[in-house]
Scaffold this active site. Sequence first.
Site, PDB file in Angstrom:
ATOM      1  N   HIS A  37       0.864  -1.182   0.000  1.00 29.74           N
ATOM      2  CA  HIS A  37       0.000   0.000   0.000  1.00 29.74           C
ATOM      3  C   HIS A  37       0.905   1.238   0.000  1.00 29.74           C
ATOM      4  O   HIS A  37       1.002   1.962   0.999  1.00 29.74           O
ATOM      5  CB  HIS A  37      -0.897  -0.041   1.239  1.00 29.74           C
ATOM      6  CG  HIS A  37      -2.081   0.879   1.170  1.00 29.74           C
ATOM      7  ND1 HIS A  37      -2.385   1.643   0.054  1.00 29.74           N
ATOM      8  CD2 HIS A  37      -3.044   1.165   2.097  1.00 29.74           C
ATOM      9  CE1 HIS A  37      -3.479   2.348   0.308  1.00 29.74           C
ATOM     10  NE2 HIS A  37      -3.895   2.076   1.522  1.00 29.74           N
TER      11      HIS A  37
ATOM     12  N   GLN B  86      -0.330   4.842   1.126  1.00 23.54           N
ATOM     13  CA  GLN B  86      -0.478   5.018   2.573  1.00 23.54           C
ATOM     14  C   GLN B  86       0.889   5.202   3.230  1.00 23.54           C
ATOM     15  O   GLN B  86       1.062   6.046   4.117  1.00 23.54           O
ATOM     16  CB  GLN B  86      -1.197   3.800   3.184  1.00 23.54           C
ATOM     17  CG  GLN B  86      -1.387   3.896   4.689  1.00 23.54           C
ATOM     18  CD  GLN B  86      -2.389   4.967   5.106  1.00 23.54           C
ATOM     19  OE1 GLN B  86      -3.482   5.033   4.558  1.00 23.54           O
ATOM     20  NE2 GLN B  86      -2.029   5.792   6.071  1.00 23.54           N
TER      21      GLN B  86
ATOM     22  N   ASP C 240      -2.329  -2.201  12.297  1.00 22.34           N
ATOM     23  CA  ASP C 240      -3.326  -2.285  11.219  1.00 22.34           C
ATOM     24  C   ASP C 240      -4.340  -3.345  11.638  1.00 22.34           C
ATOM     25  O   ASP C 240      -4.114  -4.086  12.603  1.00 22.34           O
ATOM     26  CB  ASP C 240      -2.616  -2.664   9.898  1.00 22.34           C
ATOM     27  CG  ASP C 240      -3.536  -2.588   8.677  1.00 22.34           C
ATOM     28  OD1 ASP C 240      -4.679  -2.081   8.802  1.00 22.34           O
ATOM     29  OD2 ASP C 240      -3.126  -3.052   7.595  1.00 22.34           O
TER      30      ASP C 240
ATOM     31  N   ARG D  10      -2.917  11.734   3.397  1.00 21.32           N
ATOM     32  CA  ARG D  10      -3.205  10.947   2.190  1.00 21.32           C
ATOM     33  C   ARG D  10      -3.492  11.892   1.014  1.00 21.32           C
ATOM     34  O   ARG D  10      -3.124  11.612  -0.121  1.00 21.32           O
ATOM     35  CB  ARG D  10      -4.410  10.016   2.425  1.00 21.32           C
ATOM     36  CG  ARG D  10      -4.162   8.868   3.400  1.00 21.32           C
ATOM     37  CD  ARG D  10      -3.113   7.920   2.863  1.00 21.32           C
ATOM     38  NE  ARG D  10      -3.443   7.469   1.530  1.00 21.32           N
ATOM     39  CZ  ARG D  10      -4.178   6.398   1.240  1.00 21.32           C
ATOM     40  NH1 ARG D  10      -4.620   5.639   2.206  1.00 21.32           N
ATOM     41  NH2 ARG D  10      -4.426   6.052  -0.014  1.00 21.32           N
TER      42      ARG D  10
HETATM   43  N1   CP Z   1      -6.020   3.530   4.691  1.00 18.93           N
HETATM   44  C1   CP Z   1      -6.797   3.277   3.600  1.00 18.93           C
HETATM   45  O1   CP Z   1      -6.311   2.932   2.528  1.00 18.93           O
HETATM   46  O2   CP Z   1      -8.119   3.428   3.828  1.00 18.93           O
HETATM   47  P1   CP Z   1      -9.309   3.077   2.812  1.00 18.93           P
HETATM   48  O3   CP Z   1      -9.418   1.567   2.759  1.00 18.93           O
HETATM   49  O4   CP Z   1     -10.509   3.724   3.415  1.00 18.93           O
HETATM   50  O5   CP Z   1      -8.959   3.630   1.453  1.00 18.93           O
HETATM   51  N1  NVA Z   2      -4.415  -4.309   5.671  1.00 19.71           N
HETATM   52  C1  NVA Z   2      -5.626  -3.582   5.383  1.00 19.71           C
HETATM   53  C2  NVA Z   2      -5.323  -2.179   5.017  1.00 19.71           C
HETATM   54  C3  NVA Z   2      -6.532  -1.314   4.768  1.00 19.71           C
HETATM   55  C4  NVA Z   2      -6.183   0.083   4.350  1.00 19.71           C
HETATM   56  C5  NVA Z   2      -6.388  -4.282   4.267  1.00 19.71           C
HETATM   57  O1  NVA Z   2      -5.758  -4.693   3.284  1.00 19.71           O
HETATM   58  O2  NVA Z   2      -7.604  -4.438   4.385  1.00 19.71           O
END
Ligand code: CP
Ligand code: NVA
Length: 315
Positions: free
Chosen positions: A138, A141, A234, A302
Site C-alpha cells: 500500500h 499510505q 493495522d 493521504r
Molecule cells: N487507509 C486506507 O487505505 O483506507 P481506505 O481503505 O478507506 O482507502
Molecule cells: N491491511 C488492510 C489495510 C486497509 C487500508 C487491508 O488490506 O484491508
Amino acid sequence: MTSPHELKGRDLLCLTDYSAEQITFLLDLAAQLKARYYAGERVLDVLRGRSIAMIFEKPSTRTRVSLQAAAYQLGAQPIVLSASELQLGRGETIPDTARTLSRFVDAITARVYRHSDLEVLAKYATVPVINALSDLSHPLQALADFLTIREKLGRLKGVKLAFVGDGSDNMLHSLLVAGSKLGVSVYVASPSSLQPDKRILEAARREAEASGAEIRFTEDPFEAVDGADVVYTDVWVSMGQESVAEQKRRLLSPYQVNAKLMERASSRAIFMHCLPAHRGEEVTDEVIEGPWSVVWDEAENRLHTAKAVLASLVP
Ligand code: CP
Ligand code: NVA
C-alpha cells in the site's frame, strides 16, 4: 511542475522500485503542496486537461476520496470505477481493459485483490499505473505515514517504528520497504506464523544495510515497543481474508495496542494506524482517542501525498 527525479510516466506498484531520493522528493513535494493548500491555493493547474481512471475491486474511504480530491485539486478529472461495474466484472481481460483505458485516460490507479493483477495492468497499459492497495503493498499510505512521522518528529533517519500485529500485512510490507530506504528502523511484533513476504523482507534487509536502519522481529509486543518513537498497527483481518477471520483474531489477540503497551514506548511516542480501525481488536479506544494518536493528521496526509504522486507521475 516537472520532477527533477524523472518520475513522469512511471508506474507506482511498490516502493521497492523507488530510491530513497525519489521517495524523499515525493515527501518534500507533498509538504510543499500542503503548505500551498493551507495558504489558500486550493486548485492548481498542473494536470489540467488530464483524466485519471480509478478502479476499485474493494471498498475504500480514504484512498478513493483522497485520490479523487487530489486529481480535482491538480486540475484533472477523476473517473472512479468500481471493478464490478466495468466489463472486467463480466470477464473482459485485464490486458484488454488496460489497453482500452490507456486510449482514454492519462493514468490508472487500481485497488486490487491480487498484486499480480496490478502487474498485468501495468504491463499492458501505456499510461502510469498506481497501486491503490493490493494484497502485497500500500505505497500511497506509506508515503502519507512517513510524511506524518517527519512532521511530528522532525526527522526520519534514526526513528524507531514498532509495528504490532499481523507480520504478513500489506501495510507492514510498505513500511518495511520505505522505512529501510529512509533510515527508519522497523521492529515487528507478530506471531511467528505470520511473516512478511520473503522478497519484500529481503529487499528491505538489503536497503537497511545501506541506510543503517534496523529490522527486527519478535513475538513479544513489549519488546518491540520498548523505547519506540512510533507505534503502528493495522487491522487483524484485511479485506479479502474474511474466511480466516476467526483464526487470525485468535492468533493476534495478544497483539492489541493498549495504554499499557504504549507506556513502554518513548515518552513522546506517537500512535499511527492506516485506518479503518477496529476498536477493541487491534487498538483500544483510549489509545486511538488518546494523546499519542496522530491518526487524523495521518489520514489528512493521504490527500497531499496523493497530489505529490499524481503531479509527479502523470505525464
Ligand atoms: N487507509 C486506507 O487505505 O483506507 P481506505 O481503505 O478507506 O482507502
Ligand atoms: N491491511 C488492510 C489495510 C486497509 C487500508 C487491508 O488490506 O484491508
